[in-house]
Motif scaffolding. Sequence first.
Motif, PDB file in Angstrom:
ATOM      1  N   MET A   1       0.927 -30.150 -51.235  1.00  0.00           N
ATOM      2  CA  MET A   1       0.549 -28.666 -51.434  1.00  0.00           C
ATOM      3  C   MET A   1      -0.679 -28.594 -50.271  1.00  0.00           C
ATOM      4  SD  MET A   1       0.253 -25.962 -54.212  1.00  0.00           S
ATOM      5  CE  MET A   1      -0.842 -24.285 -54.071  1.00  0.00           C
ATOM      6  N   GLU A   2      -0.525 -27.649 -49.288  1.00  0.00           N
ATOM      7  CA  GLU A   2      -1.852 -27.442 -48.269  1.00  0.00           C
ATOM      8  C   GLU A   2      -3.030 -26.927 -49.221  1.00  0.00           C
ATOM      9  OE1 GLU A   2      -1.197 -22.981 -46.381  1.00  0.00           O
ATOM     10  OE2 GLU A   2       0.594 -24.275 -46.507  1.00  0.00           O
ATOM     11  N   LYS A   3      -3.952 -27.436 -48.601  1.00  0.00           N
ATOM     12  CA  LYS A   3      -5.311 -26.791 -49.092  1.00  0.00           C
ATOM     13  C   LYS A   3      -5.640 -25.343 -48.669  1.00  0.00           C
ATOM     14  CE  LYS A   3     -10.353 -27.969 -48.880  1.00  0.00           C
ATOM     15  NZ  LYS A   3     -10.858 -26.623 -48.880  1.00  0.00           N
ATOM     16  N   ARG A   4      -5.879 -24.472 -49.461  1.00  0.00           N
ATOM     17  CA  ARG A   4      -6.069 -23.235 -49.133  1.00  0.00           C
ATOM     18  C   ARG A   4      -7.601 -23.250 -49.098  1.00  0.00           C
ATOM     19  NH1 ARG A   4      -2.978 -20.285 -52.723  1.00  0.00           N
ATOM     20  NH2 ARG A   4      -4.850 -20.390 -54.214  1.00  0.00           N
ATOM     21  N   GLU A   5      -8.093 -22.267 -48.130  1.00  0.00           N
ATOM     22  CA  GLU A   5      -9.519 -21.702 -47.684  1.00  0.00           C
ATOM     23  C   GLU A   5      -9.480 -20.374 -48.102  1.00  0.00           C
ATOM     24  OE1 GLU A   5     -11.962 -23.360 -44.476  1.00  0.00           O
ATOM     25  OE2 GLU A   5     -10.395 -24.865 -44.223  1.00  0.00           O
ATOM     26  N   GLY A   6     -10.137 -20.280 -49.243  1.00  0.00           N
ATOM     27  CA  GLY A   6     -10.010 -18.783 -49.616  1.00  0.00           C
ATOM     28  C   GLY A   6     -11.165 -17.931 -48.874  1.00  0.00           C
ATOM     29  N   LEU A   7     -10.583 -16.846 -48.626  1.00  0.00           N
ATOM     30  CA  LEU A   7     -11.424 -15.877 -47.574  1.00  0.00           C
ATOM     31  C   LEU A   7     -12.123 -14.900 -48.622  1.00  0.00           C
ATOM     32  CD1 LEU A   7      -8.799 -15.562 -44.583  1.00  0.00           C
ATOM     33  CD2 LEU A   7     -10.789 -17.277 -44.815  1.00  0.00           C
ATOM     34  N   ILE A   8     -13.007 -14.079 -47.904  1.00  0.00           N
ATOM     35  CA  ILE A   8     -13.587 -13.008 -48.254  1.00  0.00           C
ATOM     36  C   ILE A   8     -13.245 -11.690 -47.352  1.00  0.00           C
ATOM     37  CG2 ILE A   8     -15.573 -11.464 -49.158  1.00  0.00           C
ATOM     38  CD1 ILE A   8     -16.958 -13.991 -50.014  1.00  0.00           C
ATOM     39  N   ILE A   9     -12.371 -10.915 -47.604  1.00  0.00           N
ATOM     40  CA  ILE A   9     -11.820 -10.009 -46.661  1.00  0.00           C
ATOM     41  C   ILE A   9     -12.251  -8.669 -47.081  1.00  0.00           C
ATOM     42  CG2 ILE A   9      -9.721  -9.007 -45.951  1.00  0.00           C
ATOM     43  CD1 ILE A   9      -8.372 -11.777 -46.505  1.00  0.00           C
ATOM     44  N   VAL A  10     -12.537  -7.870 -46.088  1.00  0.00           N
ATOM     45  CA  VAL A  10     -13.258  -6.406 -46.462  1.00  0.00           C
ATOM     46  C   VAL A  10     -12.136  -5.438 -45.553  1.00  0.00           C
ATOM     47  CG1 VAL A  10     -14.942  -4.774 -46.040  1.00  0.00           C
ATOM     48  CG2 VAL A  10     -15.715  -7.167 -46.783  1.00  0.00           C
ATOM     49  N   HIS A  11     -11.787  -4.384 -45.882  1.00  0.00           N
ATOM     50  CA  HIS A  11     -11.222  -3.193 -45.419  1.00  0.00           C
ATOM     51  C   HIS A  11     -12.020  -2.084 -45.734  1.00  0.00           C
ATOM     52  CE1 HIS A  11      -7.011  -5.409 -45.824  1.00  0.00           C
ATOM     53  NE2 HIS A  11      -7.778  -5.921 -45.053  1.00  0.00           N
ATOM     54  N   THR A  12     -12.639  -1.573 -44.395  1.00  0.00           N
ATOM     55  CA  THR A  12     -13.479  -0.589 -44.648  1.00  0.00           C
ATOM     56  C   THR A  12     -13.170   0.441 -43.548  1.00  0.00           C
ATOM     57  OG1 THR A  12     -15.770   0.003 -44.879  1.00  0.00           O
ATOM     58  CG2 THR A  12     -15.341  -1.675 -43.163  1.00  0.00           C
ATOM     59  N   GLY A  13     -14.033   1.735 -43.261  1.00  0.00           N
ATOM     60  CA  GLY A  13     -13.888   2.674 -42.400  1.00  0.00           C
ATOM     61  C   GLY A  13     -13.640   3.861 -43.017  1.00  0.00           C
ATOM     62  N   ASN A  14     -13.613   5.054 -42.047  1.00  0.00           N
ATOM     63  CA  ASN A  14     -13.680   6.573 -42.720  1.00  0.00           C
ATOM     64  C   ASN A  14     -12.056   6.779 -42.603  1.00  0.00           C
ATOM     65  OD1 ASN A  14     -13.196   6.746 -39.877  1.00  0.00           O
ATOM     66  ND2 ASN A  14     -14.347   8.638 -39.659  1.00  0.00           N
ATOM     67  N   GLY A  15     -11.304   5.931 -42.073  1.00  0.00           N
ATOM     68  CA  GLY A  15      -9.825   6.420 -41.939  1.00  0.00           C
ATOM     69  C   GLY A  15      -8.951   5.877 -43.091  1.00  0.00           C
ATOM     70  N   LYS A  16      -7.750   6.499 -43.180  1.00  0.00           N
ATOM     71  CA  LYS A  16      -6.548   6.082 -44.316  1.00  0.00           C
ATOM     72  C   LYS A  16      -6.251   4.899 -44.047  1.00  0.00           C
ATOM     73  CE  LYS A  16      -2.513   7.985 -46.156  1.00  0.00           C
ATOM     74  NZ  LYS A  16      -2.714   6.967 -47.150  1.00  0.00           N
ATOM     75  N   GLY A  17      -5.898   4.186 -45.187  1.00  0.00           N
ATOM     76  CA  GLY A  17      -5.141   2.902 -45.226  1.00  0.00           C
ATOM     77  C   GLY A  17      -5.828   1.537 -45.593  1.00  0.00           C
ATOM     78  N   LYS A  18      -6.969   1.869 -46.142  1.00  0.00           N
ATOM     79  CA  LYS A  18      -7.785   0.524 -46.855  1.00  0.00           C
ATOM     80  C   LYS A  18      -7.142  -0.092 -48.118  1.00  0.00           C
ATOM     81  CE  LYS A  18     -11.396   3.318 -46.837  1.00  0.00           C
ATOM     82  NZ  LYS A  18     -10.944   4.457 -46.054  1.00  0.00           N
ATOM     83  N   THR A  19      -6.843   0.732 -49.059  1.00  0.00           N
ATOM     84  CA  THR A  19      -5.997   0.344 -50.180  1.00  0.00           C
ATOM     85  C   THR A  19      -4.728   0.010 -49.668  1.00  0.00           C
ATOM     86  OG1 THR A  19      -7.574   1.611 -51.606  1.00  0.00           O
ATOM     87  CG2 THR A  19      -5.212   1.175 -52.422  1.00  0.00           C
ATOM     88  N   THR A  20      -4.041   0.755 -48.823  1.00  0.00           N
ATOM     89  CA  THR A  20      -2.628   0.101 -48.246  1.00  0.00           C
ATOM     90  C   THR A  20      -2.610  -0.886 -47.737  1.00  0.00           C
ATOM     91  OG1 THR A  20      -2.226   2.699 -48.078  1.00  0.00           O
ATOM     92  CG2 THR A  20      -0.817   1.060 -46.973  1.00  0.00           C
ATOM     93  N   ALA A  21      -3.523  -1.344 -46.875  1.00  0.00           N
ATOM     94  CA  ALA A  21      -3.444  -2.546 -46.095  1.00  0.00           C
ATOM     95  C   ALA A  21      -3.908  -3.732 -47.131  1.00  0.00           C
ATOM     96  CB  ALA A  21      -4.611  -2.390 -45.059  1.00  0.00           C
ATOM     97  N   SER A  22      -4.691  -3.549 -48.258  1.00  0.00           N
ATOM     98  CA  SER A  22      -4.987  -4.494 -49.123  1.00  0.00           C
ATOM     99  C   SER A  22      -3.707  -4.786 -49.952  1.00  0.00           C
ATOM    100  CB  SER A  22      -6.163  -4.132 -50.053  1.00  0.00           C
ATOM    101  OG  SER A  22      -5.810  -3.210 -50.692  1.00  0.00           O
ATOM    102  N   LEU A  23      -3.058  -3.728 -50.396  1.00  0.00           N
ATOM    103  CA  LEU A  23      -1.825  -3.794 -51.024  1.00  0.00           C
ATOM    104  C   LEU A  23      -0.799  -4.563 -50.160  1.00  0.00           C
ATOM    105  CD1 LEU A  23      -1.634  -0.553 -52.824  1.00  0.00           C
ATOM    106  CD2 LEU A  23      -2.333  -2.628 -53.958  1.00  0.00           C
ATOM    107  N   GLY A  24      -0.819  -4.488 -48.972  1.00  0.00           N
ATOM    108  CA  GLY A  24       0.132  -5.041 -48.042  1.00  0.00           C
ATOM    109  C   GLY A  24       0.063  -6.485 -47.958  1.00  0.00           C
TER     110      GLY A  24
END
Length: 177
Positions: free
Chosen positions: A1-24
């Motif tokens: 199994m490949e080694k996974r390097e866990g990331l910290i990812i942030v979706h921010t801003g005043n536009g629509k789509g932050k939750t939607t992008a994270s769900l995708g």
Amino acid sequence: MEKREGLIIVHTGNGKGKTTASLGLGLRAWGQGFKVLILQFIKGNWKYGELKAADALGSNFVMRQMGEGFVRNSTEDSLIDHRQAAQEALQVARKEIVSEEWDMIILDEINYAIKFGVLSLESVLEVLEVKPDSLHLVLTGREVRDEIIAKADLVTEMKEIKHPYKKGIKAQRGIEF
């Protein structure tokens, strides 16, 4: 199994789509066999479409509404309830992060919780510190703090260009909820 390097990812801003992008992103991870947990820090007591979808995906894609609903324009009394719910959600997040049961955890609207003072920046930074190396951790919400950006590996800002609300079109099922 490949080694996974866990990331910290942030979706921010005043536009629509932050939750939607994270769900995708979560759906993509689920499709690769990952176990995904979504903890919603603000949303609660409302039936969003994504809750039905998450239920249909089974035990490897879990969504928990932990909040008390919209914080903006809250009275001082209702802020007490929001703070308590957010603190409990953060305790759950910490427990789940260190459990190593999940491959990806999404902390939905956690940046809002900081912005509106229902969580301290310091308490969220402490939780980021306990993240296992292989875990992908996603934080959403407007007005992310610079200290969180500094810890993140990937930050995406959604910028509003045009929104139907400004033409008087109300939130619609399947688009906003």
